[in-house]
Design a protein around this motif. Structure first.
Motif, mmCIF file in Angstrom:
data_model
loop_
_atom_site.group_PDB
_atom_site.id
_atom_site.type_symbol
_atom_site.label_atom_id
_atom_site.label_comp_id
_atom_site.label_asym_id
_atom_site.label_seq_id
_atom_site.Cartn_x
_atom_site.Cartn_y
_atom_site.Cartn_z
ATOM 1 N N ILE A 115 0.839 -1.205 0.000
ATOM 2 C CA ILE A 115 0.000 0.000 0.000
ATOM 3 C C ILE A 115 0.873 1.254 0.000
ATOM 4 O O ILE A 115 0.572 2.233 -0.697
ATOM 5 C CB ILE A 115 -0.949 -0.020 1.212
ATOM 6 C CG1 ILE A 115 -2.023 -1.094 1.004
ATOM 7 C CG2 ILE A 115 -1.608 1.340 1.422
ATOM 8 C CD1 ILE A 115 -2.864 -1.366 2.221
ATOM 9 N N ALA A 116 1.954 1.224 0.772
ATOM 10 C CA ALA A 116 2.863 2.378 0.805
ATOM 11 C C ALA A 116 3.543 2.583 -0.542
ATOM 12 O O ALA A 116 3.701 3.726 -1.003
ATOM 13 C CB ALA A 116 3.911 2.179 1.901
ATOM 14 N N LEU A 117 3.944 1.489 -1.184
ATOM 15 C CA LEU A 117 4.529 1.597 -2.525
ATOM 16 C C LEU A 117 3.531 2.197 -3.504
ATOM 17 O O LEU A 117 3.878 3.055 -4.329
ATOM 18 C CB LEU A 117 4.973 0.210 -3.021
ATOM 19 C CG LEU A 117 6.332 -0.315 -2.573
ATOM 20 C CD1 LEU A 117 6.565 -1.690 -3.181
ATOM 21 C CD2 LEU A 117 7.449 0.639 -2.965
ATOM 22 N N PHE A 124 12.591 2.500 1.424
ATOM 23 C CA PHE A 124 12.871 2.434 2.859
ATOM 24 C C PHE A 124 11.629 2.789 3.673
ATOM 25 O O PHE A 124 11.291 2.120 4.654
ATOM 26 C CB PHE A 124 14.026 3.364 3.222
ATOM 27 C CG PHE A 124 14.470 3.254 4.654
ATOM 28 C CD1 PHE A 124 15.217 2.162 5.077
ATOM 29 C CD2 PHE A 124 14.119 4.230 5.573
ATOM 30 C CE1 PHE A 124 15.626 2.051 6.405
ATOM 31 C CE2 PHE A 124 14.514 4.130 6.897
ATOM 32 C CZ PHE A 124 15.274 3.033 7.310
ATOM 33 N N ILE A 125 10.937 3.847 3.263
ATOM 34 C CA ILE A 125 9.716 4.264 3.957
ATOM 35 C C ILE A 125 8.629 3.212 3.800
ATOM 36 O O ILE A 125 7.887 2.924 4.748
ATOM 37 C CB ILE A 125 9.229 5.631 3.430
ATOM 38 C CG1 ILE A 125 10.301 6.702 3.641
ATOM 39 C CG2 ILE A 125 7.922 6.034 4.109
ATOM 40 C CD1 ILE A 125 10.708 6.880 5.099
ATOM 41 N N ALA A 126 8.536 2.614 2.603
ATOM 42 C CA ALA A 126 7.530 1.570 2.377
ATOM 43 C C ALA A 126 7.761 0.383 3.307
ATOM 44 O O ALA A 126 6.811 -0.181 3.875
ATOM 45 C CB ALA A 126 7.567 1.114 0.919
ATOM 46 N N TRP A 167 11.598 -6.206 3.057
ATOM 47 C CA TRP A 167 12.673 -6.000 2.076
ATOM 48 C C TRP A 167 12.734 -7.144 1.074
ATOM 49 O O TRP A 167 13.070 -6.944 -0.098
ATOM 50 C CB TRP A 167 14.012 -5.822 2.788
ATOM 51 C CG TRP A 167 14.217 -4.419 3.255
ATOM 52 C CD1 TRP A 167 14.111 -3.944 4.522
ATOM 53 C CD2 TRP A 167 14.525 -3.288 2.427
ATOM 54 N NE1 TRP A 167 14.341 -2.585 4.549
ATOM 55 C CE2 TRP A 167 14.601 -2.158 3.274
ATOM 56 C CE3 TRP A 167 14.743 -3.119 1.066
ATOM 57 C CZ2 TRP A 167 14.889 -0.880 2.804
ATOM 58 C CZ3 TRP A 167 15.038 -1.849 0.594
ATOM 59 C CH2 TRP A 167 15.108 -0.749 1.448
ATOM 60 N N LEU A 168 12.383 -8.350 1.508
ATOM 61 C CA LEU A 168 12.302 -9.466 0.573
ATOM 62 C C LEU A 168 11.221 -9.203 -0.464
ATOM 63 O O LEU A 168 11.423 -9.443 -1.670
ATOM 64 C CB LEU A 168 11.995 -10.761 1.330
ATOM 65 C CG LEU A 168 11.730 -12.007 0.463
ATOM 66 C CD1 LEU A 168 12.941 -12.333 -0.408
ATOM 67 C CD2 LEU A 168 11.355 -13.194 1.345
ATOM 68 N N TYR A 169 10.084 -8.690 -0.021
ATOM 69 C CA TYR A 169 9.008 -8.345 -0.946
ATOM 70 C C TYR A 169 9.462 -7.279 -1.942
ATOM 71 O O TYR A 169 9.189 -7.374 -3.150
ATOM 72 C CB TYR A 169 7.788 -7.852 -0.169
ATOM 73 C CG TYR A 169 6.700 -7.285 -1.044
ATOM 74 C CD1 TYR A 169 5.902 -8.119 -1.830
ATOM 75 C CD2 TYR A 169 6.477 -5.906 -1.118
ATOM 76 C CE1 TYR A 169 4.916 -7.590 -2.649
ATOM 77 C CE2 TYR A 169 5.494 -5.378 -1.929
ATOM 78 C CZ TYR A 169 4.714 -6.233 -2.691
ATOM 79 O OH TYR A 169 3.752 -5.712 -3.512
ATOM 80 N N LEU A 170 10.158 -6.259 -1.448
ATOM 81 C CA LEU A 170 10.653 -5.203 -2.337
ATOM 82 C C LEU A 170 11.662 -5.747 -3.346
ATOM 83 O O LEU A 170 11.656 -5.346 -4.520
ATOM 84 C CB LEU A 170 11.295 -4.091 -1.498
ATOM 85 C CG LEU A 170 10.341 -3.283 -0.613
ATOM 86 C CD1 LEU A 170 11.122 -2.394 0.353
ATOM 87 C CD2 LEU A 170 9.394 -2.449 -1.466
#
Length: 206
Positions: A115-117, A124-126, A167-170
């Motif tokens: 959602i943040a993305l 980093f914020i996401a 971070w794995l998701y990103l």
């Protein structure tokens, strides 16, 4: 946002809401709260993290306002949960609370990151928004129940599992892995990491 990802996140958020609500029911039972107290604890556990995320992202209306069906379901369950949980032993309740917390942590952390993305936040914020979404419901629950939040009193990885999973998701998103698979893999990673580190009594250095 990709339609399949939107559907997957809707399913995940629904599962996360009930997983965290269940952990709220267990804690309320341990505290011998009445139906009103049970509803309040379950509600803030289920929606606390998402509400903090929405406040930080400036998203209105809040998720639970847009999806009142979940609120109504938790309200109805609050009158039944004490009778169901009364049959469970204290040991079972503690294990169930751990599993429900781990499930909610994994599901909410990844949905919060996505959602943040989608809101245009940098990586980093996401990732931090994902951790906030996954952790703060439990923090508010513990504060309401007059306990030091689990994230502060337990040195076993909790928010750390969520952060690594986010971070794995990103990373999977950057590698152009199918969004649905990325969500599933990262969510399962957080769930398994939390349960395994707890089982093996892995602790962060003080």
């Amino acid at each position: 946002m990709h339609p399949r990802l939107t559907f997957a996140l809707s399913v995940i958020e629904g599962l996360a809401i009930f997983a965290y609500a269940f952990s709220g029911f267990i804690e309320a039972r341990r505290r011998r709260l009445d139906a009103v107290g049970t509803f309040l604890v379950a509600l803030v556990t289920a929606f606390g993290g998402g509400t903090v995320r929405d406040v930080l992202l400036g998203h209105r209306p809040f998720y639970w306002v847009e999806h009142e069906t979940y609120v109504i379901a938790i309200f109805a369950m609050s009158f039944v949960a004490p009778f169901v949980l009364r049959m469970a032993s204290r040991v079972f309740s503690e294990r169930a609370l751990l599993v429900a917390d781990a499930v909610g942590l994994g599901l909410f952390s990844i949905s919060g990151t996505s959602i943040a993305l989608d809101a245009g936040m940098p990586w980093f914020i996401a990732a931090l928004m994902g951790v906030v979404t996954g952790v703060f419901g439990g923090v508010i629950r513990d504060v309401l129940c007059n306990e030091m939040p689990l994230i502060l009193r337990d040195s076993r990885p909790y928010a750390t599992c969520a952060l690594v999973g986010c971070w794995l998701y990103l990373l999977l998103a950057w590698l152009a892995v199918d969004p649905v698979y990325s969500v599933i893999v990262a969510t399962v990673f957080i769930l398994v990491a939390r349960l395994v580190t707890f089982k093996l009594d892995v602790r962060l250095p003080h």
